[in-house]
Design a protein around this motif. Structure first.
Motif, short mmCIF file in Angstrom:
data_model
loop_
_atom_site.label_atom_id
_atom_site.label_comp_id
_atom_site.label_asym_id
_atom_site.label_seq_id
_atom_site.Cartn_x
_atom_site.Cartn_y
_atom_site.Cartn_z
N ASP A 77 -6.37 8.84 -8.89
CA ASP A 77 -7.48 7.38 -8.63
C ASP A 77 -8.81 6.68 -9.62
O ASP A 77 -9.33 7.93 -10.06
CB ASP A 77 -8.11 7.92 -6.68
N ARG A 100 0.81 4.25 -2.91
CA ARG A 100 0.54 5.37 -2.60
C ARG A 100 1.56 6.00 -3.00
O ARG A 100 1.14 7.57 -3.53
CB ARG A 100 -0.15 5.58 -1.23
N ARG A 136 0.79 -0.76 -0.17
CA ARG A 136 0.19 0.30 -0.14
C ARG A 136 0.38 1.05 -0.20
O ARG A 136 0.23 1.79 -0.80
CB ARG A 136 -0.83 -0.09 1.37
N LYS A 153 1.93 7.32 -6.81
CA LYS A 153 0.31 7.58 -7.29
C LYS A 153 1.07 9.36 -6.55
O LYS A 153 0.66 10.04 -6.90
CB LYS A 153 -0.49 7.02 -6.50
N ARG A 154 1.52 8.86 -5.22
CA ARG A 154 1.34 10.56 -5.01
C ARG A 154 2.62 11.92 -6.19
O ARG A 154 2.51 13.22 -6.00
CB ARG A 154 1.57 10.81 -3.65
#
Length: 269
Positions: free
Chosen positions: A269, A259, A255, A262-263
């Motif tokens: 999303d 994250r 996870r 993606k950040r």
């Protein structure tokens, strides 16, 4: 480790245009079963950038192209560079990042081992141009800069007050590691985290909130990957190895990597 609770995988650095069309199709078709959500497709030069843009249009769900000039090759002419920068400006809306760009550490080492001199000032100037371009368009930059070259890259990033930097497959001194971490730069680990002592030690040192997983495919790997085509799903093994090194549970680590990627890349999303 493969379970429904394992976070999706994102390959933060891959040369997807360097695979054959058959391999590209095989890889993309396997993504749902392998829980791969996407990949950052970096470019080597103008032809490479054009190929990655076309691949991204064919597979918009999975491929996020980055445009740059890989430093481990001869510099193009001024005219060719101008054409490339113009092309990037025209297509910047399709780019997730500027990259792969950086400094020619391995080429320089090879030349110097042969007893010859190597002037990389033009490479440094080009890298600075790419940093200025990335900042202008609010795009992250993907860097090929290891050991002492990372310090030069850090100096340029600091000069331009630009922090959205991703050092891929990074190696460097503890002092450089601290400098990069304190500046907020991200790094990514390849499958060699399973068997390279230097990389495993780096995993112990770098802040968990600033790490990602990559393959640098189609680059081949050793150990358990010997003889296998490099696939974005190998990032699962990268995360698993990182979790074992750091002591973080595998599902939590997955996870975290998801994250972080993606950040950093501002993926929706």
């Amino acid at each position: 480790m493969h379970s429904p609770t394992f976070a999706p995988l994102i390959d933060a650095h891959i040369h997807f245009d360097k695979y054959t069309p058959e391999e590209q199709q095989e890889i993309v078709l396997s993504f749902p079963a392998q829980q791969v959500e996407g990949m950052i497709a970096v470019s080597m030069n103008l032809d490479s950038a054009q190929a990655n843009l076309e691949l991204a249009k064919q597979h918009p769900r999975y491929i996020y192209p980055a445009f740059g000039y890989h430093p481990e090759q001869q510099l193009p002419s001024l005219k060719e560079l101008e054409a490339f920068f113009c092309w990037i400006e025209e297509h910047i809306g399709h780019a997730i990042a500027i990259g792969e760009v950086g400094l020619p550490y391995y080429s320089r080492e090879e030349v110097q081992r042969a007893g010859l001199s190597f002037d990389q000032s033009a490479y440094i100037d080009l890298l600075e141009q790419f940093i200025i371009l990335a900042k202008k368009h609010h795009k992250p930059i993907i860097l090929h800069a290891v050991y002492e070259d990372a310090d030069i890259a850090c100096g340029l990033l600091e000069k331009h007050q630009f922090t959205r930097a991703h050092f891929h497959w990074f190696k460097g001194s503890k002092q450089t590691i601290r400098r990069m971490a304190n500046n907020g730069y991200f790094i990514s680990f390849t499958p060699d985290i399973l068997y390279e002592t230097e990389i495993r030690e780096l995993a112990r040192q770098y802040p968990a909130e600033q790490v990602m997983a990559e393959t640098d495919g189609p680059w081949p790997f050793e150990g358990p990957f010997q003889g296998r085509m490099t696939h974005p799903a190998m990032t699962r093994r990268v995360i698993q190895a990182w979790s074992e090194i750091t002591g973080m549970g595998i599902e939590r680590a997955a996870r975290l990597f998801y994250r972080n990627t993606k950040r950093f890349y501002h993926l929706q999303d």
